[in-house]
Structure formats: C-alpha cells, structure tokens
Design an enzyme around this catalytic site. Structure first.
Site, PDB file in Angstrom:
ATOM      1  CG  HIS A   1      -7.292  -3.364   9.061  1.00 39.93           C
ATOM      2  ND1 HIS A   1      -7.137  -3.069  10.404  1.00 39.93           N
ATOM      3  CD2 HIS A   1      -6.708  -2.336   8.403  1.00 39.93           C
ATOM      4  CE1 HIS A   1      -6.512  -1.921  10.551  1.00 39.93           C
ATOM      5  NE2 HIS A   1      -6.221  -1.451   9.336  1.00 39.93           N
TER       6      HIS A   1
ATOM      7  CG  HIS B   1      -1.938   1.040   1.261  1.00 35.49           C
ATOM      8  ND1 HIS B   1      -3.149   0.887   1.900  1.00 35.49           N
ATOM      9  CD2 HIS B   1      -1.969   2.294   0.744  1.00 35.49           C
ATOM     10  CE1 HIS B   1      -3.867   1.992   1.773  1.00 35.49           C
ATOM     11  NE2 HIS B   1      -3.174   2.855   1.074  1.00 35.49           N
TER      12      HIS B   1
ATOM     13  CD  GLU C   1      -4.192  -3.288   0.645  1.00 36.21           C
ATOM     14  OE1 GLU C   1      -4.765  -4.346   0.939  1.00 36.21           O
ATOM     15  OE2 GLU C   1      -3.726  -2.503   1.491  1.00 36.21           O
TER      16      GLU C   1
END
Length: 249
Positions: free
Chosen positions: A197, A45, A76
């Site tokens: 997550h 990310h 991401e």
C-alpha cells in the site's frame, strides 16, 4: 539480503478499461508484460461492485497463470463478502484477507482480531484445505502478530500507507522502526511477511532493507502510474532493482 518477490496489482489497469467499452487496456495483456519483465506474481482485488477488477478478469488471469507455473496469483478481498467464491473456484497460490467494507474507496486499515479473529478462523482453514496460502492484512502492530498465528494464517501483509506517508518527514525513522518490529514479531511467531500500500520507487528500497524478512511486496497504484510513463517492462525492472533483484530480459 532476503529475496523479496514483486507482485503487481492490476486493479488500476481495469479501472481505466472500465471507463469505456473497448476492452482496452487489457488486464491480461498487462499481466503478460509484467510477467515477461520478471514480476513474480499478479495481484487483484475484485470488489463486490466490480469498479475495477471483474469476475471474468479473475477467471482470465487464473487461466493465464497456469502457463506461468513458477509465478503466483494473489487474490485479495474481504472473505465475508465475495472473496471466498474466487478462492473456491480458482485456488490461487495465495489469498489475502482484507477488512474492507463494500463501498470502501481503498484499503486503509488492518484486521481487528479481537473482533473478527474467530470468524476468520474457519475461512482461513477452508482456504488452506484448498491448497491456498492465507495472508491477513494487518497494521504494523507487533503485539497483534501472535494472534494472527493463533487463528491459523500463514502470513501477514503489513499495511504500509503510514510508512509511505511519513517518507521524507521527521517521522520516517520511527515508522521504519515500527514496521521492523512488527515484521520481526511476525517472524518470531512463525509467520511470513508481505507488505503493500503506497510503496513506490522512492521508498521501497529502504523498506525492504530495513524491515526484516519481507517475502513479497504487492504494488499497484504507483507501479501502474510509472508504467504510463516508462512502460511495463522498464517499470517492473525498476521495482525489481528496488528489492535488490537484477533481472535481464
């Protein structure tokens, strides 16, 4: 049991590296060790401030993944910030659209499609035209899944922090049910289901056993923390066991 792929998020490896100017620990070396241990993919990310993953890391990993054609690179980010430049240049197997603000500490909510759906639609179509699967980071709201399909995304990534926070509490079963219903709604809409997550070795097995059709889990913080104690190989093998995959290396 459904096959659930494990994608290792390497942001925290880059975060440690960035505290010095020595180039260690190496993000690409971490990727190699995880892939050698059986991880199905690598996730990064790259945020605009480059506080962990940098643009050259994405380039290096995209080049590395060409030597692992059966594994996937997932990039991401927020498509209204810097994500689309990476998608256009590197064409990963998957991109995950995440509604982070530029200075956000970590991802903490899914998309509001009533607000952003029509803005996302052309970017989803563009990524798909480049051969890139598109997943939208979403809260576990069963009523929102049909709208994800309507704007053209291929998958959802269910934001699992509420489940992780409820683990071991009286709310655990209610959260598992909420995620199961959201995943089933996504499947019924014709979407694939990813999740991520705060999943870890304690809660992951129960999640993939109870939530239907999870194609992929993306795990970073807990996995890298475990690797500090166990090493990459043993850690990846432990997480693969959690998703029901016995791997011999």
């Amino acid at each position: 049991m459904n096959h659930t792929a494990l994608s290792v998020n390497l942001n925290k490896v880059a975060l440690v590296r960035n505290t010095r100017h020595l180039g260690i620990p190496s993000v690409t070396r971490a990727a190699i060790l995880c892939l050698e241990a059986g991880a199905h993919g690598i996730t990064v990310h790259p945020r605009p401030d480059e506080r962990h993953i940098r643009a050259d890391d994405v380039s290096d990993l995209a080049q590395l993944m060409k030597t692992w054609p059966q594994r996937e690179l997932n990039i991401e980010g927020n498509p209204f910030q810097n994500l689309m430049a990476f998608v256009r240049e590197f064409r990963p197997q998957q991109c995950t659209f995440v509604p982070d603000s530029e200075g956000q500490f970590t991802s903490d909510h899914g998309w509001n499609l009533a607000q952003d759906g029509e803005r996302l639609r052309p970017l989803i179509a563009e990524a798909q035209s480049l051969g890139v699967r598109v997943s939208l980071f979403m809260d576990a709201d069963a009523s929102a899944m049909a709208a994800v399909k309507t704007i053209g995304a291929d998958r959802v990534e269910l934001y699992t922090e509420p489940f992780a926070a409820a683990w071991g509490t009286p709310q655990q079963e209610a959260e598992l049910l909420r995620f199961a219903l959201a995943a089933q709604a996504a499947l019924d809409a014709g979407l694939g289901v990813n999740a991520g997550h705060d999943l870890n070795r304690d809660n992951l097995a129960a999640f993939v056993q109870r939530v239907p059709g999870v194609s992929e889990v993306s795990i970073g913080h807990a996995l890298i923390a475990d690797a500090l104690e166990m090493g990459y190989r043993d850690t990846v093998l432990a997480y693969l066991a959690c998703v029901g995959i016995a791997t011999e290396v």
